[in-house]
Design a protein around this motif. Structure first.
Motif, mmCIF file in Angstrom:
data_model
loop_
_atom_site.group_PDB
_atom_site.id
_atom_site.type_symbol
_atom_site.label_atom_id
_atom_site.label_comp_id
_atom_site.label_asym_id
_atom_site.label_seq_id
_atom_site.Cartn_x
_atom_site.Cartn_y
_atom_site.Cartn_z
ATOM 1 N N TYR A 32 0.853 -1.191 0.000
ATOM 2 C CA TYR A 32 0.000 0.000 0.000
ATOM 3 C C TYR A 32 0.884 1.236 0.000
ATOM 4 C CZ TYR A 32 -3.572 -3.331 1.405
ATOM 5 O OH TYR A 32 -4.425 -4.387 1.431
ATOM 6 N N ALA A 33 0.377 2.303 -0.598
ATOM 7 C CA ALA A 33 1.114 3.568 -0.619
ATOM 8 C C ALA A 33 0.412 4.548 0.320
ATOM 9 C CB ALA A 33 1.149 4.127 -2.037
ATOM 10 N N ILE A 34 1.197 5.232 1.144
ATOM 11 C CA ILE A 34 0.617 6.263 2.008
ATOM 12 C C ILE A 34 1.259 7.595 1.632
ATOM 13 C CG2 ILE A 34 0.138 6.960 4.383
ATOM 14 C CD1 ILE A 34 0.829 4.164 5.294
ATOM 15 N N PRO A 35 0.471 8.584 1.245
ATOM 16 C CA PRO A 35 1.059 9.873 0.872
ATOM 17 C C PRO A 35 1.884 10.449 2.026
ATOM 18 C CG PRO A 35 -1.255 9.793 0.278
ATOM 19 C CD PRO A 35 -0.976 8.566 1.080
ATOM 20 N N LEU A 36 3.092 10.889 1.718
ATOM 21 C CA LEU A 36 3.978 11.395 2.768
ATOM 22 C C LEU A 36 3.386 12.598 3.479
ATOM 23 C CD1 LEU A 36 7.688 11.288 1.597
ATOM 24 C CD2 LEU A 36 6.484 9.798 3.171
ATOM 25 N N SER A 37 2.546 13.332 2.755
ATOM 26 C CA SER A 37 1.986 14.543 3.344
ATOM 27 C C SER A 37 1.178 14.232 4.600
ATOM 28 C CB SER A 37 1.108 15.259 2.329
ATOM 29 O OG SER A 37 0.105 14.391 1.879
ATOM 30 N N ALA A 38 0.749 12.992 4.765
ATOM 31 C CA ALA A 38 -0.079 12.655 5.917
ATOM 32 C C ALA A 38 0.715 11.909 6.990
ATOM 33 C CB ALA A 38 -1.268 11.804 5.471
ATOM 34 N N ILE A 39 2.026 11.736 6.765
ATOM 35 C CA ILE A 39 2.823 10.938 7.706
ATOM 36 C C ILE A 39 3.743 11.818 8.549
ATOM 37 C CG2 ILE A 39 4.550 9.104 7.918
ATOM 38 C CD1 ILE A 39 3.509 7.894 5.404
ATOM 39 N N PHE A 40 3.768 11.566 9.853
ATOM 40 C CA PHE A 40 4.652 12.314 10.728
ATOM 41 C C PHE A 40 5.904 11.520 11.082
ATOM 42 C CE2 PHE A 40 0.570 14.228 11.310
ATOM 43 C CZ PHE A 40 0.855 15.579 11.334
ATOM 44 N N GLU A 41 5.711 10.242 11.346
ATOM 45 C CA GLU A 41 6.853 9.465 11.795
ATOM 46 C C GLU A 41 6.574 7.983 11.581
ATOM 47 O OE1 GLU A 41 8.075 10.609 15.744
ATOM 48 O OE2 GLU A 41 9.539 8.986 15.824
ATOM 49 N N THR A 42 7.655 7.214 11.489
ATOM 50 C CA THR A 42 7.520 5.772 11.408
ATOM 51 C C THR A 42 8.279 5.167 12.580
ATOM 52 O OG1 THR A 42 7.500 5.975 9.021
ATOM 53 C CG2 THR A 42 7.838 3.799 9.888
#
Lengths: 156, 121, 680
Positions: free
Chosen positions: C540-550
């Motif tokens: 799955y792809a998650i847009p980086l704009s919605a990600i804060f941290e992994t």
């Protein structure tokens, strides 16, 4: 004259019965093994997944499941028939592709209510070809959501 | 109090010319550099108020020297002295912090004005 | 082949010419009726200019010549107010008739013949424009052009700051004048933001430049700016104008406020029309190129490790970054071509507004601004329906009847404005009315009544968040017809549609004064940076704009990271407690796993931690819509948590996760998530 009255049906096998689709609707036929199907979670069960068709993402429908038929396992004869409906491409997963038949239009009857195991909502007619009966599918209705199917049932 | 000037140019004629002009107006020449390296060393040793820096010089060019001086002393006031056609160098120098530039050949008034402006800023 | 193309162009030309002639004709009539009106002259000029351009490139010289002279005379009208005469009006009318005649000839394919009438017209135009036209020409060239909208935005955005227009004239310095400009520009950059310059790329000009000017936005005052400039200029002249000077026309001839896209004239661009299908095809190809590029980058990682000594492999490794660069540039260029002015959908509104006003007995004046703001074509198409809805609501429920408006001391005619502008990477389209507005208190009581919020929540909400309740599904029902609730009919649909485009809806309203609803949209959608993750064999792809941290979760830190509160799993991240969603369970893919990665994501302040088995890496993805199949009454039905699909380097499809959708579905059906986890 007679030739004008004919249509060409691509026929295929599904749970022991023979079905046909107007060749003009068909875009291409692919072997299942050639492509990886991506599962779409929470989609209806008959949605096998989505595939990449030269840059377009298109759905693949398991026709057997769509018609609530007994499912045959995927094997080397399994094919995806890519059809075009209102500018959209859709893949239909079928057990086996048989051949192309030239059928007289006159030899296609209105679908009787309960001819096959398949809900007549999906059938546009029955074609007689020599001794064979081919169920001609209505692509438009196959692609409509479940709800419409339910509605159609109620209407009957 | 007269302002202390460091003059950097590889041509002795140009250094002399600048020296004459500046001294006649009461500036104090505290050093003369003939290339970039000397300019940097002299700047470190003498801490002049303002530097006139030629661009094309052997060893280290004026641009690199100016950048090194700016790194040592971000407040340094360096005026680039350039011949026609060295726009690219001047642009780089201005972006790296050079305060102004003079085009060779120059007039006495222009030099004095520019120096005074830069010193006043 | 050439002939076919030419015929196509000719058809386009004729179509456009019809539009242009029609607008010009209207303009002359308005000029005759109302006298010199700047907007009309500008519009007229623009049409003449476009027609000249297309006629010129098609080789229709008489049309080009005549429109050129019309342009000149219009320009003169613009620069020397008060010279409009019956003579000029006459001349313009005759010219339009002649143009129509010439257009007919083009359509019929008649050859251009000597036409004494045109020569005569040209001569008459020449007489009017000949006086000091030379000077005018050079002055025009030195202007800074700013559209009215740009000027307005400038003012609104910088109320705390000063906007200065500064003109420089170098009299003493003759050598390397452009370097003086560069020095001044460089020094002023430290004092504020340089908005525009003449010449347009001031920092790239070389050589002589006796005159230049710039528009700067700064916190400093005039004297301070003047001092800074003085440091780099010796005895040279410069003038500083304030924004008021500009508005009062004191800034002289070097600054010009213009309407719409006329500002481009200074840069004299040429353009061609291209079939949009071709552009879409191009975009598709570029999309595939981007996919292949990602694949190449992936392969090159493998080569790097294995073949230090292989010269060919090394050469390949050097080429790939360049391909990467070119693909990115190409992508940007194509995106640029796909940009369409918002005006193309605005122009469908006057009719609609007139109809709705009539049906509802309202008197509404419709105003536009920012029509030339550009947006990706796909987004633009999707935004039309929501806009129609907003406009309908504004007239139906916002703007009061003329009687009531008069009673409240407002002008009987209501004002409805469609505005568009760009803010950083967003395009904003605003529907603004001066109607009754919405009272947050009334919303609160209604939301309480509907059970959308608890009394306690209601106490804590500010008026902004109260207004946002209008966008919640179930806020309003069609059986209630009062102004307040009616305003909310279908607003949740508007929001859903806009959010599908990765946009947002913002509402502000003053009771009694009006309502503004802003649609905030991304500039473009088609290619985004994303993090690829894996769950149960699916990517799955998650847009980086919605990600804060992994965050990596393993045996050692599992108990510290994931806690259970009230039988729900949560994660504490930067002192916030955020809900945990296991992707496999959310998508009903099977048993959960205790190790993997937490993707901390969020939209609009609402956070969620999504647990996945693996993280593959970041990459550019081409967004493919599933809109044909996903959604209510479509083949797949609604699938929360998926916004689209993309194609991976290996040619297979990966679905794109929609963090907002996951959050929503979690909030709405928190119970169902729980049920799933116990079911596994």
């Amino acid at each position: 004259m007679a030739k004008n009255q004919q249509i060409q049906l691509v026929t295929f096998q599904l749970s022991g019965e023979e079905y046909g689709v107007d060749i003009l609707r068909i875009h291409e036929i692919k072997r299942l093994k050639e492509i990886g199907i991506t599962h779409v979670p929470r989609a209806p069960e008959f949605v096998e997944g989505v595939i990449n068709l030269r840059g377009d993402v298109i759905p693949v429908i398991d026709l057997g499941k769509r018609f609530d038929l007994e499912n045959k396992k995927v094997d080397k004869e399994t094919r995806i028939i890519v059809v075009k409906q209102e500018d959209k491409f859709i893949g239909l997963l079928v057990d086996r592709v048989n051949e192309v038949l030239n059928v007289d239009k006159e030899a296609i009857d209105e679908p009787p209510r309960e001819i096959s195991q398949v809900n007549s909502f999906f059938i546009s007619g029955i074609a007689r070809y020599n001794e064979r009966l081919v169920i001609v599918l209505d692509i438009g209705n196959i692609l409509s959501p479940r709800e419409n199917e339910e509605l159609a049932k109620i209407a009957r | 109090m007269s302002a202390k000037v460091l003059v950097v140019d590889d041509a002795s004629f140009m250094r002399l010319n600048l020296k004459n002009i500046l001294e006649s107006e009461g500036f104090e020449i505290i050093g003369e550099g003939t290339n970039g390296q000397e300019a940097v060393q002299l700047y470190q040793a003498e801490k002049p108020d303002v530097v006139t820096m030629d661009i094309t010089m052997p060893e280290m060019d004026g641009l690199a020297a100016m950048e090194e001086i700016m790194e040592m002393d971000p407040q340094a006031k360096v005026i680039m002295v350039s011949a026609m056609g060295q726009e690219t160098y001047i642009k780089k120098a201005i972006m790296s912090g050079a305060k102004n530039f003079i085009v060779k050949p120059f007039k006495k008034e222009k030099i004095i004005e520019t120096l005074n402006k830069v010193l006043a800023s | 082949m050439e002939n076919i193309d030419f015929e196509k162009f000719k058809k386009l030309f004729l179509q456009e010419a019809d539009e242009q002639l029609e607008i010009m004709e209207k303009a002359v009539m308005q000029l005759e009726e109302n006298g010199e009106e700047r907007e009309i002259i500008d519009e007229f000029f623009r049409m003449a200019h476009s027609l000249k351009g297309s006629a010129g490139s098609m080789g229709y010289t008489p049309i080009a010549n005549l429109t050129h002279e019309m342009e000149n005379v219009l320009d003169k009208l613009r620069n020397s107010p008060g010279i409009l005469s019956d003579d000029i009006i006459d001349l313009l009318f005759i010219s339009l008739d002649t143009l129509k005649h010439l257009r007919e000839n083009v359509e019929k394919g008649l050859p251009e013949t000597e036409n004494p009438e045109i020569d005569h017209l040209l001569q008459r135009f020449g007489e009017i424009t000949s006086k000091d036209s030379e000077k005018k020409e050079t002055d025009i060239d030195k202007k800074i052009y700013l559209t009215s909208q740009e000027l307005k935005n400038l003012k609104e955005k910088n109320q705390e700051k000063n906007v200065f227009f500064i003109c420089f004239e170098l009299i003493h310095q003759k050598e390397m004048q452009s370097m003086v400009a560069f020095l001044v520009l460089n020094n002023l950059k430290d004092e504020g933001e340089i908005i525009k310059t003449y010449p347009p790329h001031l920092d790239e000009v070389e050589g002589d430049l006796p005159f230049f000017s710039m528009l700067i936005c700064t916190e400093k005052q005039t004297d301070e700016i003047s001092r800074v400039i003085g440091q780099s200029l010796e005895n040279e002249e410069f003038k500083i104008y304030t924004l008021e000077d500009i508005e009062n026309g004191k800034s002289g001839e070097y600054f010009q406020e213009v309407k719409e896209s006329f500002s481009q004239r200074g840069e004299s661009r040429e353009s061609i029309r291209v079939d949009i299908e071709k552009v879409d095809q191009l975009m598709k190809l570029v999309g595939e190129l981007v996919i292949d590029k990602e694949r190449l980058l992936e392969i090159s990682k493998g080569i790097k490790a294995n073949s230090r000594d292989n010269l060919e492999a090394q050469a390949l490794l050097q080429t790939i970054p360049h391909v990467d660069f070119i693909a990115t540039e190409l992508h940007e260029s194509v995106m640029d071509i796909r940009m369409y002015p918002v005006g193309s959908i605005f122009k469908r509104f006057p009719r609609l507004v007139r109809d709705i006003s009539r049906q509802t007995g309202k008197d509404v004046k419709l105003k536009f601004s920012g029509e030339d703001t550009e947006l990706d074509r796909t987004i633009l198409q999707e935004v039309f329906d929501p806009l129609v809805h907003l406009v309908r609501n504004a007239i139906d429920h916002g703007i009061e009847t003329p009687d009531r408006r008069e009673k409240e001391g407002k002008p009987s005619q209501g004002l409805l404005a469609l505005n568009a502008w760009q803010e950083e990477n967003n395009i904003i389209i605003e529907v603004k009315d001066d109607g009754a507005g919405v009272d947050p208190e009334k919303i609160k009581s209604r939301a309480l009544e509907k059970g959308l919020i608890t009394a306690k929540e209601g106490e804590e909400m500010d008026s902004e968040s109260l207004l946002e309740l209008i966008l919640e599904p179930g806020f309003s029902t069609s059986e209630t017809v009062n102004d307040l609730s009616g305003r909310g009919v279908g607003m949740d649909v508007v929001r859903t549609n806009i959010e599908k485009l990765d946009g947002e809806v913002e509402i502000t309203s003053q009771p009694g004064e009006g309502t503004s609803i802003k649609i905030v949209l991304p500039l473009t959608l088609a290619i985004v940076q994303a993090l690829m993750v894996r769950e149960k064999g699916n990517d799955y792809a998650i847009p980086l704009s919605a990600i804060f941290e992994t965050i990596l979760v393993n045996k050692n830190n599992r108990r510290e990271v994931i806690k259970t509160v009230k039988s729900r799993e949560v994660v504490t991240w930067r002192e916030q407690v955020i809900p945990l969603i296991r992707l496999g369970e959310f998508f009903q893919l099977g048993n959960s796993h205790e190790e993997g990665f937490l993707i901390i994501g969020g939209v609009k302040g609402r956070m969620v931690a999504i647990m996945v088995e693996g993280v593959i890496g970041e990459q550019e993805i081409v967004v493919k819509s599933l809109g044909d199949f996903m959604g209510k009454d479509k083949l797949f039905g609604e699938i929360p948590g998926i916004s689209g699909a993309t194609i991976k380097g290996n040619g297979e499809v990966a679905l794109i996760l929609d963090i907002q959708g996951i959050l929503k579905s979690f909030k709405k059906g928190g119970d169902s998530v729980e049920r799933q986890s116990t079911g596994c």
